[in-house]
Design an enzyme around this catalytic site. Structure first.
Site, PDB file in Angstrom:
ATOM      1  N   HIS A   1     -10.472   4.912   9.993  1.00  0.00           N
ATOM      2  CA  HIS A   1      -9.682   3.749   9.574  1.00  0.00           C
ATOM      3  C   HIS A   1      -8.193   3.951   9.902  1.00  0.00           C
ATOM      4  CE1 HIS A   1      -8.701   0.247   7.106  1.00  0.00           C
ATOM      5  NE2 HIS A   1      -7.784   0.975   6.486  1.00  0.00           N
TER       6      HIS A   1
ATOM      7  N   PHE B   1      -1.720  -3.257   7.901  1.00  0.00           N
ATOM      8  CA  PHE B   1      -2.216  -4.102   8.978  1.00  0.00           C
ATOM      9  C   PHE B   1      -1.583  -5.494   8.927  1.00  0.00           C
ATOM     10  CE2 PHE B   1      -5.385  -6.512  11.423  1.00  0.00           C
ATOM     11  CZ  PHE B   1      -5.488  -5.699  12.533  1.00  0.00           C
ATOM     12  N   GLU B   2      -1.289  -5.970   7.731  1.00  0.00           N
ATOM     13  CA  GLU B   2      -0.711  -7.302   7.550  1.00  0.00           C
ATOM     14  C   GLU B   2       0.778  -7.360   7.905  1.00  0.00           C
ATOM     15  OE1 GLU B   2      -4.421  -6.835   5.672  1.00  0.00           O
ATOM     16  OE2 GLU B   2      -2.625  -5.735   5.117  1.00  0.00           O
TER      17      GLU B   2
ATOM     18  N   TRP C   1       0.851  -1.189   0.000  1.00  0.00           N
ATOM     19  CA  TRP C   1       0.000   0.000   0.000  1.00  0.00           C
ATOM     20  C   TRP C   1       0.887   1.239   0.000  1.00  0.00           C
ATOM     21  CZ3 TRP C   1      -4.971  -0.081  -0.980  1.00  0.00           C
ATOM     22  CH2 TRP C   1      -5.736   1.055  -0.732  1.00  0.00           C
TER      23      TRP C   1
ATOM     24  N   ILE D   1      -1.590   6.953   5.507  1.00  0.00           N
ATOM     25  CA  ILE D   1      -1.854   8.384   5.365  1.00  0.00           C
ATOM     26  C   ILE D   1      -3.287   8.650   5.793  1.00  0.00           C
ATOM     27  CG2 ILE D   1      -1.964  10.310   3.734  1.00  0.00           C
ATOM     28  CD1 ILE D   1       0.188   8.772   2.068  1.00  0.00           C
TER      29      ILE D   1
ATOM     30  N   ARG E   1       9.536  11.969   4.603  1.00  0.00           N
ATOM     31  CA  ARG E   1      10.148  10.971   5.487  1.00  0.00           C
ATOM     32  C   ARG E   1      10.581   9.703   4.748  1.00  0.00           C
ATOM     33  NH1 ARG E   1       6.899  14.344   7.729  1.00  0.00           N
ATOM     34  NH2 ARG E   1       7.077  14.931   9.928  1.00  0.00           N
TER      35      ARG E   1
ATOM     36  N   TYR F   1      10.201  -0.983  14.037  1.00  0.00           N
ATOM     37  CA  TYR F   1       8.972  -0.310  13.619  1.00  0.00           C
ATOM     38  C   TYR F   1       9.285   0.765  12.577  1.00  0.00           C
ATOM     39  CZ  TYR F   1       4.519   2.173  14.347  1.00  0.00           C
ATOM     40  OH  TYR F   1       3.287   2.754  14.200  1.00  0.00           O
TER      41      TYR F   1
END
Length: 158
Positions: free
Chosen positions: A97, A66-67, A31, A91, A136, A122
């Site tokens: 969500h 999320f995965e 994504w 974003i 970033r 992370y």
């Protein structure tokens, strides 16, 4: 320190251990590919700069941020990694969500770090807009991928 006050790509290379005998797993989200590809390029380049061999950098993709937790968990089950890096970009949109994804990934990675023998680094960008993410991911604030690679090397040596 806020990222606006610190370039993510600035660090003292003399304080980074040699990574030539280390193996790294990287889980990257598909994504927001413009952002995640730049993060991945930064991480891989920094790992190699500090001696990691290309064959010791294993990259897996997952559909969304999320995965990343599942992907990282699967990599922790493999005995061969010294550290795992997750890279993704969420974003903010018009719905809550964003909050659920960011919170879920953060809690999942924290849980992995508390229960696994392998550090999970992370590298999830959580930004308000595309410009902040670009800043970033190799833009004016450096590259979070570089920072994650340095952290992974240091934590693998911990």
């Amino acid at each position: 320190m806020a990222t606006a006050l610190h370039n993510l790509s600035n660090y003292d290379p003399n304080k980074v251990p040699d990574a030539s005998n280390m193996c790294f797993g990287i889980v990257v989200s598909e994504w927001n590919p413009e952002i995640t590809r730049a993060l991945l390029d930064g991480a891989v380049g920094t790992l190699e700069k500090h001696g990691a061999l290309p064959e010791n950098i294993h990259i897996k993709t997952v559909p969304g941020s999320f995965e990343l937790v599942y992907g990282a968990h699967q990599m922790t089950l493999n005995d061969g990694y010294d550290a795992i890096i997750i890279l993704g970009s969420v974003i903010r949109g018009e719905t809550p969500h964003f909050d659920y994804i960011c919170q879920g990934v953060t809690q999942g990675i924290a849980q992995l770090n508390a229960t696994s023998q392998i550090p999970v680094i992370y590298g999830l960008l959580t930004t308000n807009d595309l410009r902040q993410a670009q800043d970033r991911a190799g833009g004016r604030l450096g590259n979070k991928g570089n920072e994650c690679a340095v952290v992974a090397i240091k934590m693998a040596k911990f």
